[in-house]
Design a protein around this motif. Structure first.
Motif, PDB file in Angstrom:
ATOM      1  N   GLU A   1       0.949  -1.059   0.054  1.00  0.00           N
ATOM      2  CA  GLU A   1      -0.218   0.060   0.152  1.00  0.00           C
ATOM      3  C   GLU A   1       0.858   1.300   0.030  1.00  0.00           C
TER       4      GLU A   1
ATOM      5  N   LYS B   1      -3.830  -4.856  13.532  1.00  0.00           N
ATOM      6  CA  LYS B   1      -4.592  -4.337  12.344  1.00  0.00           C
ATOM      7  C   LYS B   1      -5.948  -3.893  12.780  1.00  0.00           C
TER       8      LYS B   1
ATOM      9  N   THR C   1      -8.545  -2.736  11.172  1.00  0.00           N
ATOM     10  CA  THR C   1      -9.580  -3.458  10.515  1.00  0.00           C
ATOM     11  C   THR C   1     -10.082  -5.098  10.814  1.00  0.00           C
TER      12      THR C   1
ATOM     13  N   ASP D   1     -12.834  -7.606   6.731  1.00  0.00           N
ATOM     14  CA  ASP D   1     -12.295  -6.394   5.839  1.00  0.00           C
ATOM     15  C   ASP D   1     -10.651  -6.526   5.352  1.00  0.00           C
ATOM     16  N   THR D   2     -10.035  -7.128   6.361  1.00  0.00           N
ATOM     17  CA  THR D   2      -8.709  -7.186   5.833  1.00  0.00           C
ATOM     18  C   THR D   2      -8.431  -8.442   4.893  1.00  0.00           C
TER      19      THR D   2
ATOM     20  N   GLU E   1     -10.536  -9.012   2.719  1.00  0.00           N
ATOM     21  CA  GLU E   1     -10.685  -8.447   1.310  1.00  0.00           C
ATOM     22  C   GLU E   1      -9.871  -7.277   0.609  1.00  0.00           C
ATOM     23  N   GLU E   2      -9.249  -6.517   1.913  1.00  0.00           N
ATOM     24  CA  GLU E   2      -8.242  -5.696   1.383  1.00  0.00           C
ATOM     25  C   GLU E   2      -6.971  -6.273   0.903  1.00  0.00           C
ATOM     26  N   TYR E   3      -6.492  -7.307   1.314  1.00  0.00           N
ATOM     27  CA  TYR E   3      -5.157  -8.141   0.814  1.00  0.00           C
ATOM     28  C   TYR E   3      -5.635  -8.724  -0.395  1.00  0.00           C
TER      29      TYR E   3
ATOM     30  N   GLN F   1      -7.774  -7.539  -2.618  1.00  0.00           N
ATOM     31  CA  GLN F   1      -7.872  -6.699  -3.605  1.00  0.00           C
ATOM     32  C   GLN F   1      -6.409  -6.278  -3.943  1.00  0.00           C
TER      33      GLN F   1
END
Length: 343
Positions: free
Chosen positions: A215, A247, A249, A253-254, A256-258, A260
């Motif tokens: 990121e 972390k 989130t 959510d984590t 999905e973040e990773y 993505q």
């Protein structure tokens, strides 16, 4: 060699063992790199012959493990060896411009020399990106000691091809000395590329995600080798533990973040044995447009030509079952053309 349909393809994961680098590696104790029986023979002529057989239109050469920083605490010689190796690969590519491009090596974990090499490789040697190992003498990608290197790579909008190497976890209280690894294989040993490489690259990608490096440096494009190694089946576990370790989130959510980040910032080469099973876990992680993140790779010459041909046959059959013609062409050619600016 093989009965596959000869679809055109660009090889994003293949290696060179030019004579200067071969001698440099042997002189530094790497006649049997990572427990392999020997360093394979390689010439541009033999590589081009394989390309013609498989209808490979371009091969992106790189130096594989153990890389160009061959001995700990020898930064000066590593910088010189890296520069000479990159110049050797650049000369091969300039002699065969229709066939080869290359990913330059960096003398990591030597930060200052790596910063100099980034500009030299791109501006003078015409490298198309950089090949880095999962760890450099125990310093893993995502380690804050490498932040200035990633800052430079980000500024240059670089492609970073990540290749596994022998695991080298630093032990606590040992003044930074890595766990010793055998240089020469012993009877009954399994060469580390068989299994350990897959775990070590997974460890490096996890560290890139967990450290926030991916990121933090949004203009670096990553290529993960060997169909995602062992990352797909444990990405949910990695994300779940990230929330336990602070972390903010939630676990969902984590995850999905990773995922993505993997779908938008990473490409995955298909060198090795993606079929019949491994590919399906990766595609589950990548989602409906997973074919847009895949590129072809042979791992030649560390994978011998005969096996490369049979794997190409298996890959053709598998891709024909999974993808339509246009999607398959993206996997074999289109995605690599976009990455390399050839379209």
């Amino acid at each position: 060699m093989g009965s596959y349909q000869r679809h055109p393809r660009i090889d994003m994961h293949c290696h060179a063992v030019p004579p200067g680098y071969r001698q440099y590696a042997i002189d530094n104790g790497h006649s049997n790199p990572d427990g392999m029986p020997a360093m394979p023979k390689w010439t541009p002529k033999s590589h081009i012959s394989l390309m013609q057989t498989l209808n490979i239109t371009r091969s992106i050469l790189s130096i594989t493990s153990p890389g160009t920083h061959l001995t700990p605490d020898t930064s000066s010689s590593a910088a010189t060896g890296t520069r000479q190796t990159n110049e050797e690969l650049s000369a091969v590519c300039k002699s065969h411009p229709q066939h080869f491009s290359f990913f330059a090596s960096l003398p990591l974990p030597d930060v200052s020399s790596s910063l100099l090499e980034i500009d030299h490789a791109l501006d003078v040697l015409d490298a198309v990106g950089f090949a880095v190992l999962s760890n450099a003498h125990g310093v893993y990608l995502g380690d804050p000691r490498l932040d200035s290197v990633f800052d430079k790579l980000n500024a240059r909008k670089a492609i970073l091809f990540i290749h596994p190497t022998t695991c080298n976890i630093l032990q606590d209280g040992d003044d930074g000395q890595p766990v010793p690894v055998a240089v020469k294989p012993q009877l009954g040993d399994h060469p580390r590329p068989m299994m350990e490489f897959m775990f070590d690259e997974t460890r490096a990608i996890a560290n890139l995600l967990l450290s926030g490096t991916v990121e933090k440096y949004p203009h670096i494009t990553y290529i993960m080798s060997h169909c995602g190694c062992t990352l797909p089946p444990i990405i949910d576990r990695i994300a779940g533990f990230a929330t336990l370790l602070g972390k903010k989130t939630g676990a969902q959510d984590t995850r999905e973040e990773y995922k993505q980040l993997l779908r938008s910032r990473f490409y995955f080469d298909l060198a090795g044995f993606p079929f019949p099973d491994q590919i399906h876990g990766l595609l589950r992680v990548l989602g409906d447009k997973g074919h847009e993140r895949l590129v072809y790779g042979t791992d030649y010459p560390f994978t011998p030509g005969g096996l490369v041909a049979s794997l190409a046959d298996e890959l053709d059959r598998g891709c024909d079952e999974l993808f339509g013609r246009e999607d398959r062409e993206r996997v074999y050619v289109g995605n690599a053309e976009w990455l390399l600016g050839l379209d």
